[in-house]
Design an enzyme around this catalytic site. Structure first.
Site, mmCIF file in Angstrom:
data_model
loop_
_atom_site.group_PDB
_atom_site.id
_atom_site.type_symbol
_atom_site.label_atom_id
_atom_site.label_comp_id
_atom_site.label_asym_id
_atom_site.label_seq_id
_atom_site.Cartn_x
_atom_site.Cartn_y
_atom_site.Cartn_z
ATOM 1 C CB THR A 92 -0.950 -0.003 1.206
ATOM 2 O OG1 THR A 92 -1.863 -1.090 1.046
ATOM 3 C CG2 THR A 92 -1.730 1.295 1.304
ATOM 4 C CG PHE A 93 2.101 3.549 3.514
ATOM 5 C CD1 PHE A 93 2.562 4.594 4.293
ATOM 6 C CD2 PHE A 93 0.797 3.118 3.696
ATOM 7 C CE1 PHE A 93 1.743 5.201 5.239
ATOM 8 C CE2 PHE A 93 -0.030 3.704 4.632
ATOM 9 C CZ PHE A 93 0.435 4.756 5.407
#
Length: 410
Positions: free
Chosen positions: A84-85
Site C-alpha cells: 500500500t504505502f
C-alpha cells in the site's frame, strides 16, 4: 512506451493545446503563462485500495463501470513490492519506491529508525515531491483526504486542506468532506480521496468473497455520491476523475505457506515484514549464513540479496532496502517465526507483473478520450498525466513525458 498512452488516453486540444505545449517546454503552464484559468482542468485522484483490475467485470460497480466505458481504462502495473504505502506514493510522485524512499510498509532508515504506516515526520517522505506540493508551489490549491504521505509538511508547504487519517470515517463522509472543500474559497484545483474497505475485505475474506463484492458496491455508491455532488455544483464539466488502485489481491490459504524458520535459524534474522513479500536483515555476524540459506529459489518463492534483486523490479539502490528481499509465488506466503498463517484470505505484495496484482486505472472527464482501453500502463505514469491535465510542470520521475503526450482523438 509513447505508443502506450497514445493508444489509450487522448486529450482534446480545445483549450488545452497551449497548456500542453508550454508544459512540454518544462515551464509551468499556469494562469497567465500560456493558458487561461478556464483552460486548466481540475483533477480528483481517487484510490480504491486493493481493487484488482478485473473486479470491474463482476457487475457490482455500475458507476465505476460506466466511467470506464465512457473514458480511458485498463490494468495498471504497480511498483514492487505491490503493497500500500510504496504504491500510493508512487502514484503521486511518479517514482518507483526505490527512488521515492517509501520502499515498503516497514523498513529501516539508518538515521530515523524503523518506519511504520503511522509515521508522518518529513524525513521519511522528502526523497520525492508529491503532486499536491507541486500544486501548492504553483500557486494553486490542493486538498487531500487520507492519502498516505499527505499529513507531512514539505519545506514548509502542505496541502491547503487535509485531514489526518481516521479509518472510522465512512466512505460517504469522506466524499462529503471533498465536496465541502469544493464549496470553500479557494476551491481545490486538485484533490485526493482514499477508500480502504475493498482492501480490508479482500484480506479478510479473499478476492472472491461476498464481503469483498459488497465493499466494492459500497465504494461504487460513494463514487456516485461524489459525481452527483460535483454536478450539483456545476463542476462536472471541468473536473477529471482519475480512479486508481495501488495493487490487486490474490487468494491465500494456510495450506500454501513457507515458514522462514524452516529455511534459516530464526535467531539469525530480523524480519521487518512477511507474507507475499519479505523484508529482513541478518543479525550482526550472521550475514553469510543467512545469505547462503535464503538467497536462492525456493519451492514456492524466491529470495535475493539487495544487490541481486532483478532489475525489472526497480528495487535495491535505496539505502532503506533491506539486505534480503523475498517474493512468494502468487497465492503462497512466507510466514515469520511467531506469525503463523491460520486462515484463508487474500494478500498482495507479489511480483508486480503478476496478473492478480494488476491495479485499477480509470480516467473520465473533459479532454479524456471515450472508450479507450489501456494495454500497458505503469503506476509511475499517473503523476505526469495529472501534471499534463492541470498544465503543471511536475518534477521528473520514472514516467516519461511522451507517455502522456497530448493528442487529438479526432
Amino acid at each position: 512506451m509513447f505508443a502506450r498512452l497514445l493508444s489509450i488516453l487522448t486529450l482534446t486540444v480545445l483549450g488545452l493545446a497551449a497548456t500542453a505545449c508550454a508544459g512540454l517546454g518544462g515551464q509551468g503552464s499556469l494562469d497567465g503563462q500560456g493558458a487561461s484559468r478556464s483552460e486548466l482542468k481540475r483533477v480528483i485522484l481517487v484510490s480504491i485500495d486493493g481493487f484488482r483490475w478485473d473486479y470491474l467485470e463482476r457487475g457490482v460497480t455500475p458507476t465505476l463501470s460506466r466511467l470506464a466505458a465512457e473514458g480511458a481504462s485498463g490494468p495498471m502495473r504497480p511498483s514492487f513490492p505491490s503493497v500500500t504505502f510504496p504504491n500510493h506514493y508512487t502514484l503521486v510522485t511518479g517514482r518507483h519506491p526505490d527512488h521515492h524512499g517509501i520502499v515498503g510498509n516497514s523498513f529501516i532508515d539508518a538515521e530515523l529508525g524503523r518506519f511504520s504506516m503511522a509515521k508522518t515526520e518529513p524525513g521519511w517522505w522528502n526523497q520525492a515531491e508529491p503532486i499536491w506540493i507541486t500544486v501548492e508551489k504553483a500557486g494553486r490549491t490542493s486538498a487531500t483526504m487520507f492519502w498516505p504521505g499527505s499529513e507531512t509538511e514539505h519545506d514548509g508547504v502542505r496541502p491547503r486542506y487535509w485531514r489526518p487519517y481516521d479509518k472510522a470515517v465512512e466512505g460517504d463522509a469522506r466524499v462529503d468532506q471533498i465536496l465541502a472543500w469544493m464549496d470553500a474559497s479557494p476551491r481545490p484545483d486538485f484533490a485526493t480521496l482514499y477508500f480502504d474497505i475493498v482492501d480490508t475485505a479482500g484480506h479478510n475474506h479473499g478476492p472472491d468473497g461476498a464481503e469483498t463484492n459488497a465493499a466494492m458496491a459500497e465504494v461504487d455508491a460513494s463514487l456516485a455520491r461524489l459525481i452527483d455532488g460535483l454536478k450539483a455544483r456545476g463542476l462536472d464539466d471541468e473536473t477529471v476523475l482519475i480512479i486508481a488502485s495501488d495493487h490487486g489481491m490474490a487468494a491465500t490459504s494456510p495450506d500454501r505457506v513457507m515458514r522462514l524458520g524452516d529455511l534459516v535459524d530464526p535467531e539469525a534474522i530480523d524480519v521487518l515484514y512477511s507474507g507475499a513479500a519479505v523484508f529482513l536483515n541478518p543479525k550482526p555476524g550472521r550475514e553469510a549464513e543467512v545469505e547462503a540459506a535464503l538467497a536462492r529459489r525456493h519451492a514456492h518463492g524466491e529470495c535475493w540479496t539487495k544487490a541481486t534483486i532483478p532489475s525489472r523490479l526497480v528495487l535495491g539502490s535505496n539505502p532503506r532496502v533491506p539486505a534480503i528481499v523475498c517474493a512468494a509465488d502468487v497465492g503462497w506466503l512466507f510466514s515469520a517465526p511467531g506469525r503463523e498463517v491460520t486462515r484463508s484470505g487474500g494478500a498482495h505484495g507479489y511480483d508486480n507483473a503478476a496478473r492478480e496484482m494488476q491495479a485499477l486505472f480509470v480516467a473520465h472527464g473533459p479532454g479524456v478520450a471515450r472508450g479507450r482501453i489501456l494495454r500497458d500502463l505503469d503506476s509511475v505514469d499517473v503523476q505526469p498525466l495529472i501534471g499534463r491535465l492541470m498544465g503543471l510542470a511536475v518534477p521528473a520521475g520514472d514516467g516519461r513525458r511522451e507517455d502522456t503526450q497530448v493528442v487529438t482523438g479526432r
